[in-house]
Scaffold this active site. Structure first.
Site, PDB file in Angstrom:
ATOM      1  N   GLU A 183      37.845  35.774  51.508  1.00  4.75           N
ATOM      2  CA  GLU A 183      39.190  35.334  50.850  1.00  4.75           C
ATOM      3  C   GLU A 183      38.984  35.672  49.418  1.00  4.75           C
ATOM      4  OE1 GLU A 183      37.366  33.892  53.253  1.00  4.75           O
ATOM      5  OE2 GLU A 183      38.648  33.074  54.601  1.00  4.75           O
ATOM      6  N   PHE A 231      38.582  18.162  60.275  1.00  9.86           N
ATOM      7  CA  PHE A 231      37.980  19.665  60.570  1.00  9.86           C
ATOM      8  C   PHE A 231      38.550  20.740  59.455  1.00  9.86           C
ATOM      9  CE2 PHE A 231      38.162  23.911  62.174  1.00  9.86           C
ATOM     10  CZ  PHE A 231      37.125  24.189  62.338  1.00  9.86           C
ATOM     11  N   GLN A 232      37.588  21.264  58.670  1.00 14.46           N
ATOM     12  CA  GLN A 232      37.972  22.246  57.680  1.00 14.46           C
ATOM     13  C   GLN A 232      38.831  21.442  56.715  1.00 14.46           C
ATOM     14  OE1 GLN A 232      39.378  25.816  59.574  1.00 14.46           O
ATOM     15  NE2 GLN A 232      37.019  26.462  59.617  1.00 14.46           N
ATOM     16  N   LYS A 274      49.269  21.357  57.387  1.00 10.39           N
ATOM     17  CA  LYS A 274      49.846  22.235  58.410  1.00 10.39           C
ATOM     18  C   LYS A 274      51.143  21.605  59.066  1.00 10.39           C
ATOM     19  CE  LYS A 274      48.191  24.274  62.522  1.00 10.39           C
ATOM     20  NZ  LYS A 274      46.880  24.331  63.426  1.00 10.39           N
ATOM     21  N   MET A 331      21.854  45.199  33.742  1.00 15.55           N
ATOM     22  CA  MET A 331      22.124  44.406  32.470  1.00 15.55           C
ATOM     23  C   MET A 331      21.067  43.244  32.225  1.00 15.55           C
ATOM     24  SD  MET A 331      24.181  44.130  29.866  1.00 15.55           S
ATOM     25  CE  MET A 331      25.908  44.566  29.849  1.00 15.55           C
TER      26      MET A 331
HETATM   27  C1  LIG Z   1      28.824  41.828  30.303  1.00 12.28           C
HETATM   28  C2  LIG Z   1      30.086  41.602  29.577  1.00 12.28           C
HETATM   29  C3  LIG Z   1      29.931  41.989  28.308  1.00 12.28           C
HETATM   30  C4  LIG Z   1      31.018  41.704  27.374  1.00 12.28           C
HETATM   31  N1  LIG Z   1      31.021  42.676  26.296  1.00 12.28           N
HETATM   32  C5  LIG Z   1      32.284  42.482  25.225  1.00 12.28           C
HETATM   33  C6  LIG Z   1      32.493  43.110  24.282  1.00 12.28           C
HETATM   34  O1  LIG Z   1      31.408  43.767  23.713  1.00 12.28           O
HETATM   35  N2  LIG Z   1      33.493  43.263  23.773  1.00 12.28           N
HETATM   36  C7  LIG Z   1      34.625  42.497  24.069  1.00 12.28           C
HETATM   37  O2  LIG Z   1      35.675  42.554  23.490  1.00 12.28           O
HETATM   38  N3  LIG Z   1      34.438  41.913  25.027  1.00 12.28           N
HETATM   39  C8  LIG Z   1      33.558  41.574  25.896  1.00 12.28           C
HETATM   40  N4  LIG Z   1      33.425  41.071  26.927  1.00 12.28           N
HETATM   41  C9  LIG Z   1      34.632  40.298  27.375  1.00 12.28           C
HETATM   42  C10 LIG Z   1      34.660  38.995  26.921  1.00 12.28           C
HETATM   43  O3  LIG Z   1      33.670  38.051  27.572  1.00 12.28           O
HETATM   44  C11 LIG Z   1      36.069  38.338  26.779  1.00 12.28           C
HETATM   45  O4  LIG Z   1      36.507  38.406  27.981  1.00 12.28           O
HETATM   46  C12 LIG Z   1      37.047  39.371  26.156  1.00 12.28           C
HETATM   47  O5  LIG Z   1      36.469  39.397  24.731  1.00 12.28           O
HETATM   48  C13 LIG Z   1      38.183  38.216  25.971  1.00 12.28           C
HETATM   49  O6  LIG Z   1      39.415  39.366  25.655  1.00 12.28           O
HETATM   50  P1  LIG Z   1      40.747  39.014  24.774  1.00 12.28           P
HETATM   51  O7  LIG Z   1      40.069  38.382  23.251  1.00 12.28           O
HETATM   52  O8  LIG Z   1      41.503  40.132  24.488  1.00 12.28           O
HETATM   53  O9  LIG Z   1      41.194  37.765  25.302  1.00 12.28           O
HETATM   54  P2  LIG Z   1      41.963  37.801  26.803  1.00 12.28           P
HETATM   55  O10 LIG Z   1      40.940  37.091  27.796  1.00 12.28           O
HETATM   56  O11 LIG Z   1      42.491  38.754  27.278  1.00 12.28           O
HETATM   57  O12 LIG Z   1      43.001  36.589  26.517  1.00 12.28           O
HETATM   58  C14 LIG Z   1      44.170  36.910  25.997  1.00 12.28           C
HETATM   59  C15 LIG Z   1      44.777  36.058  24.916  1.00 12.28           C
HETATM   60  O13 LIG Z   1      46.078  36.486  24.582  1.00 12.28           O
HETATM   61  C16 LIG Z   1      47.130  35.381  24.668  1.00 12.28           C
HETATM   62  N5  LIG Z   1      48.042  35.694  25.463  1.00 12.28           N
HETATM   63  C17 LIG Z   1      48.407  36.154  26.764  1.00 12.28           C
HETATM   64  N6  LIG Z   1      49.453  36.565  26.917  1.00 12.28           N
HETATM   65  C18 LIG Z   1      50.259  36.593  25.681  1.00 12.28           C
HETATM   66  C19 LIG Z   1      51.640  36.809  25.232  1.00 12.28           C
HETATM   67  N7  LIG Z   1      52.647  37.305  26.121  1.00 12.28           N
HETATM   68  N8  LIG Z   1      51.788  36.731  24.087  1.00 12.28           N
HETATM   69  C20 LIG Z   1      50.633  36.254  23.253  1.00 12.28           C
HETATM   70  N9  LIG Z   1      49.659  36.016  23.312  1.00 12.28           N
HETATM   71  C21 LIG Z   1      49.140  36.137  24.842  1.00 12.28           C
HETATM   72  C22 LIG Z   1      46.208  34.356  25.457  1.00 12.28           C
HETATM   73  O14 LIG Z   1      46.851  33.005  25.086  1.00 12.28           O
HETATM   74  C23 LIG Z   1      44.866  34.727  25.330  1.00 12.28           C
HETATM   75  O15 LIG Z   1      44.555  33.943  24.031  1.00 12.28           O
HETATM   76  C24 LIG Z   1      32.201  41.310  28.043  1.00 12.28           C
HETATM   77  C25 LIG Z   1      32.272  40.718  29.193  1.00 12.28           C
HETATM   78  C26 LIG Z   1      31.183  40.893  29.950  1.00 12.28           C
HETATM   79  C27 LIG Z   1      31.172  40.450  31.391  1.00 12.28           C
HETATM   80  C1  LIG Z   2      28.332  36.649  40.723  1.00  7.52           C
HETATM   81  C2  LIG Z   2      27.434  36.806  39.528  1.00  7.52           C
HETATM   82  N1  LIG Z   2      26.283  36.554  39.519  1.00  7.52           N
HETATM   83  C3  LIG Z   2      25.371  36.994  38.583  1.00  7.52           C
HETATM   84  C4  LIG Z   2      25.790  37.626  37.309  1.00  7.52           C
HETATM   85  C5  LIG Z   2      24.799  37.752  36.238  1.00  7.52           C
HETATM   86  N2  LIG Z   2      24.546  39.297  35.761  1.00  7.52           N
HETATM   87  C6  LIG Z   2      25.314  40.015  34.977  1.00  7.52           C
HETATM   88  S1  LIG Z   2      25.090  41.364  34.907  1.00  7.52           S
HETATM   89  C7  LIG Z   2      24.032  41.429  36.240  1.00  7.52           C
HETATM   90  C8  LIG Z   2      23.280  42.684  36.817  1.00  7.52           C
HETATM   91  C9  LIG Z   2      24.618  43.765  37.431  1.00  7.52           C
HETATM   92  O1  LIG Z   2      23.908  44.460  38.232  1.00  7.52           O
HETATM   93  P1  LIG Z   2      24.855  45.851  38.589  1.00  7.52           P
HETATM   94  O2  LIG Z   2      26.044  45.677  39.378  1.00  7.52           O
HETATM   95  O3  LIG Z   2      23.907  46.838  39.297  1.00  7.52           O
HETATM   96  O4  LIG Z   2      25.192  46.533  37.184  1.00  7.52           O
HETATM   97  P2  LIG Z   2      24.490  47.191  36.188  1.00  7.52           P
HETATM   98  O5  LIG Z   2      24.146  46.236  35.239  1.00  7.52           O
HETATM   99  O6  LIG Z   2      23.109  47.514  36.902  1.00  7.52           O
HETATM  100  O7  LIG Z   2      24.960  48.503  35.715  1.00  7.52           O
HETATM  101  C10 LIG Z   2      23.997  39.962  36.745  1.00  7.52           C
HETATM  102  C11 LIG Z   2      23.014  39.576  37.731  1.00  7.52           C
HETATM  103  C12 LIG Z   2      27.005  37.616  37.252  1.00  7.52           C
HETATM  104  N3  LIG Z   2      27.745  38.339  36.263  1.00  7.52           N
HETATM  105  N4  LIG Z   2      27.867  37.613  38.295  1.00  7.52           N
END
Ligand SMILES: Cc1cc2nc3c(=O)[nH]c(=O)nc-3n(C[C@H](O)[C@H](O)[C@H](O)COP(=O)(O)OP(=O)(O)OC[C@H]3O[C@@H](n4cnc5c(N)ncnc54)[C@H](O)[C@@H]3O)c2cc1C
Ligand SMILES: Cc1ncc(C[n+]2csc(CCOP(=O)(O)OP(=O)(O)O)c2C)c(N)n1
Ligand SMILES: [Mg+2]
Lengths: 191, 584
Positions: B50, B112-113, B162, B481
């Site tokens: 899902e 159930f469920q 349901k 990572m």
């Molecule tokens: C492993 C990992 C590493 C990361 N490293 C980075 C990194 O180095 N740099 C980075 O940037 N991010 C990184 N992120 C992502 C980070 O966690 C955030 O998700 C991201 O920075 C949020 O992006 P954003 O500020 O564009 O907001 P979004 O989450 O895209 O939010 C959108 C914003 O715009 C507003 N908005 C929505 N619609 C409208 C509209 N129509 N008009 C006006 N406003 C609107 C919303 O209210 C909200 O405030 C990483 C994520 C992961 C998983």
């Molecule tokens: C559901 C979930 N569990 C755990 C994590 C923590 N986590 C972040 S990156 C990462 C490793 C990801 O491994 P892989 O998909 O092989 O990517 P790589 O960093 O090796 O490119 C983990 C375990 C997560 N982000 N999401």
């Protein structure tokens, strides 16, 4: 976030759709964000499809600003008003069951009288007092009764309403026949 | 005319313009599946788990600009969906999720469920509904789509008992939606827009910081006009990638934890920073006190609660990016009419020169190898081979960051990644949704070996539903990572990160009826990518890469953006990183 301000208590009035689940949305919002609700009371308004919640929340300006914005963001929330720095009236009701030994019955009644508390239940060994007022008054009453031996306290949580304008009738609500009971409650304790 | 609630649900979806739903049946929603049997004009894609239905709906929504829809049964299906709902909430993706529920008279009975679906999804949706009266079906579905797609977009959940689906009702379909409690503000305050324009016109070190809100409001054209009008340098968040072409001379690429040196330096030294549809996430700001310390900050966002949440903002503008940017362009044009104020022109020239120097001296870089495939090289070649015209989806981890750094984004709505929640397993199911929304287009899922394993069962969906998603596994035999953090911050005490070469991804792909390919030398990469693209079936390309590679630059969590680590760290840097670390 830099928190310039000291935390303090805010009284926030929230008008919400009178639908099932709204209370849990509000409560969930506060718990999910780690904000503390000190008290919460809910009741119907003049319009039965709208409920009014009065929340007392402690926080600095930053927390309160976020909390208010987040409340606004809930789809079922119609209006949020922070009454804290507006002129308003706050009331809370408390029921206190206190030990009533022959030696201090008179003292309790005198105290109740001063605080305009009513005795609503009497037994040979206890009184139940009902008092209404703002927080300071209720705290004072409780402090005075404490030496007698308080058995139990039940508080309603605060309700609050903005004061009327000094000159003209307030905008908005068309004049309706006042619900006398509610109004009297407030008028009766104006001090 | 009365009809069963289940039929009403489908009629309402049709009226709402839905042509595709992702789902998986079960007891409580069987009435809907029964109605679907001979219902015209609604394609149903059967997923294998899902959460995949939810992610597929996200991919559909992000790339089509429409609301994604998924349908699952009660209890365990609804709880499986929770991850996707929270993912959509964090990344502001408009989806409507339907779940089945036990009959109303059994609710609360531990039937159930049964699960308290709306109780569970309350905190991971923008709004949710439990339908308790069949006459509410139409109005609720109408409102659900309205709420999901307007204001700050997000997931909405509708729980369907349901008995409501079985009983017959009249179809109630309101012409208009009127909600006194929900009226998002689209037009920014003119006075604030003027203030922002004045600031921009007189800035000496301006930077635009652009996020996902620009994508959801389709404001790329207005954004480009603004940037070019004032020659404002521009950086994008992970969620904003594609809002502005990366090949543009004003582009500073991504900012933040793994952003470019030049973007982070430019933001840090800016005097006017305009955030457009971005939410000052901690992966962007790092240490908040040290974020853009000298900048006057303008923040355009449709959600008032985004404003001044993490960083105090001087000029808040609550409104839709597209409308506000349109007005801002006019206002800036007006301000620039008389030419720049004394000193501004000179300042701007110095600023441009400074940025050019940063760009020249500290580009994204990695060490080349003839023997082992560098993951960054894979991204460069995917970018070359597709010409930046493919839909790109990722898992979560190092590969996600390299994709963000090295793929040359050209267009909005062609990039899907799990930014806010960082959901491993997001890649394949989301790519399925993207492919379903964009038949005939090239969809590349750049995945990690760890992430891909979390939803690889969806290869079956790709095969049976004719969704030829191309997955490139950046196979570093582990949770790269996590390994990187353990290397840099936890003193190389590696723990629970190895994923030794099982399964054999090529054979797994084949087991699912898909095509499997493998690359282990740099010279084999391009031919393999070309073969992958020209194969009409779903493909899994297993690329064995250097497992010791790290993502740089890196700002350790909670560090200031000037604390960037640019290369494998020395002991000194490592110790400093360890001190500023605030948790993983
Ligand atoms: C492993 C990992 C590493 C990361 N490293 C980075 C990194 O180095 N740099 C980075 O940037 N991010 C990184 N992120 C992502 C980070 O966690 C955030 O998700 C991201 O920075 C949020 O992006 P954003 O500020 O564009 O907001 P979004 O989450 O895209 O939010 C959108 C914003 O715009 C507003 N908005 C929505 N619609 C409208 C509209 N129509 N008009 C006006 N406003 C609107 C919303 O209210 C909200 O405030 C990483 C994520 C992961 C998983
Ligand atoms: C559901 C979930 N569990 C755990 C994590 C923590 N986590 C972040 S990156 C990462 C490793 C990801 O491994 P892989 O998909 O092989 O990517 P790589 O960093 O090796 O490119 C983990 C375990 C997560 N982000 N999401
Ligand atoms: Mg890996």
């Amino acid at each position: 976030m830099q928190n310039g301000n000291e935390p303090r208590k805010h009284t926030i009035a929230v008008l919400v759709e009178n639908k099932f689940g709204v209370l849990s949305r509000v409560a969930g919002l506060f718990s999910a964000r780690g904000y503390n609700i000190e008290s919460l009371s809910v009741g119907e308004t003049l319009d039965p499809s709208v409920s009014r919640m009065t929340l007392v929340v402690r926080g600095d300006e930053f927390v309160i600003e976020q909390a208010t914005k987040q409340l606004h963001k809930l789809i079922d929330v119609i209006k949020v008003t922070d009454l804290t720095d507006e002129s308003h009236v706050e009331r809370e009701m408390v029921l206190i069951r206190v030990n009533a030994e022959p030696s201090n019955r008179a003292e309790i009644l005198r105290t109740a009288d001063i605080f305009r508390a009513r005795v609503v239940d009497v037994t040979p060994v206890s009184f139940v007092l009902e008092a209404t007022g703002d927080e300071g008054k209720l705290e004072a009453l409780i402090e005075l009764l404490r030496p007698m031996g308080i058995q139990e306290i039940v508080r309603t949580g605060k309700v609050a309403i903005a004061r009327g304008p000094k000159t003209r009738v307030r905008r908005g609500e068309p004049p309706r026949k006042p619900r006398t009971v509610d109004d009297l409650k407030v008028v009766g304790f104006a001090d | 005319m009365k009809m069963p609630g289940a039929r009403i649900v489908l009629e309402c979806l049709k009226r709402q313009g839905v042509d595709l739903i992702f789902g998986l049946p079960g007891g409580a929603v069987l009435p809907i599946y029964d109605a679907l049997y001979d219902f015209e004009g609604l394609r149903h894609i059967l997923v294998r788990q899902e959460a995949a239905a939810g992610h597929a709906a996200e991919g559909y929504a992000r790339t089509s600009g429409r609301v994604g829809v998924c349908l699952v049964t009660s209890g365990p299906a609804a709880t499986n969906l929770v991850t996707a709902l929270q993912d959509a909430l964090m990344d502001s993706i408009p989806i409507v999720a339907f779940t089945g529920q036990v009959p109303t008279h059994l609710i609360g009975n531990d039937a159930f469920q049964e699960a308290d679906n709306v109780g569970i999804t309350r905190s991971c949706t923008k709004h949710n509904f439990l339908v308790k009266d069949g006459n509410d079906l139409g109005p609720i579905i109408r409102e659900a789509f309205h709420i999901a797609s307007t204001g700050r977009p997000g997931p909405v959940h509708v729980d369907l008992p349901k008995d409501i689906l079985v009983k017959e009702w009249d179809l109630v379909w309101p012409d208009k939606i009127q909600m006194r409690s929900y009226n998002p503000n689209y037009d920014g305050h003119p006075g604030q827009i003027k203030r922002a324009a004045k600031l921009l016109a007189s800035a000496r070190k301006p930077v635009l910081y652009v996020g996902g809100g620009v994508i959801s409001s389709d404001a790329s054209a207005e954004l480009r006009e603004l940037a070019e009008l004032g020659q404002f340098p521009l950086t994008q968040t992970l969620m904003g990638l594609g809002a502005f072409p990366m090949a543009h001379p004003l582009s500073l690429d991504m900012l933040g934890m793994h952003g470019s040196y030049y973007a982070n330096m430019a933001v840090h030294h800016s005097d006017v920073l305009v955030a457009v549809g971005a939410r000052f996430d901690d992966r962007v700001t790092g240490k908040v006190d040290a974020f853009a310390p000298n900048a006057e900050i303008v923040h355009i966002d449709i959600d008032p609660s985004s404003i001044s949440k993490n960083i105090k903002v001087g000029v808040p503008i609550v409104g839709d990016c597209r409308r506000v940017l349109g007005k801002l362009v006019e206002a800036v044009r007006e301000e620039l009419r008389g030419g720049p104020a004394p000193g501004v022109h000179e300042g701007r020239q110095q600023w441009a020169a400074q940025i050019a120097e940063w760009k020249r001296d500290f580009p994204f870089r990695y060490e080349w190898s003839d023997d082992v495939v560098k993951p960054q090289y894979v991204m460069q070649e995917i970018s070359n081979v597709t010409g930046g015209e493919a839909f790109i989806v990722t898992g979560v981890g190092q590969h996600q960051m390299w994709a963000a750094q090295y793929y040359r984004f050209k267009h909005p709505r062609m990039w899907c990644t799990s930014g806010g929640l960082g959901t491993m397993g997001y890649g394949l199911p989301t790519a399925m949704g993207v492919q379903a929304a964009n038949p005939g287009k090239l969809v590349v899922n750049i995945d990690g070996d760890g992430s891909f394993a979390m939803n690889s069962q969806e290869l079956a969906t790709c095969f049976t539903e004719g969704l030829p998603v191309k997955t490139v596994i950046i196979n570093n035999s582990g949770h790269g990572m996590v390994r990187q953090w353990q290397r840099i911050i936890y003193k190389e005490r590696f723990c629970a990160i190895d994923l030794p070469g099982i399964p054999d991804w090529v054979r797994l792909a084949e087991a699912y009826g898909c095509v499997g390919l493998r690359v282990s030398k740099p010279s084999e990469l391009v031919p393999a990518l070309e073969k992958m693209i020209s194969t009409p079936a779903p493909v899994v390309l297993d690329v064995c890469v250097d497992k010791d590679e790290c993502v740089f630059p890196m700002v350790p969590a909670g560090g200031a953006s000037t604390d960037m680590i640019l290369a494998p760290p020395s002991r000194v840097v490592r110790d400093r990183a360890a001190r500023s670390q605030t948790g993983f």
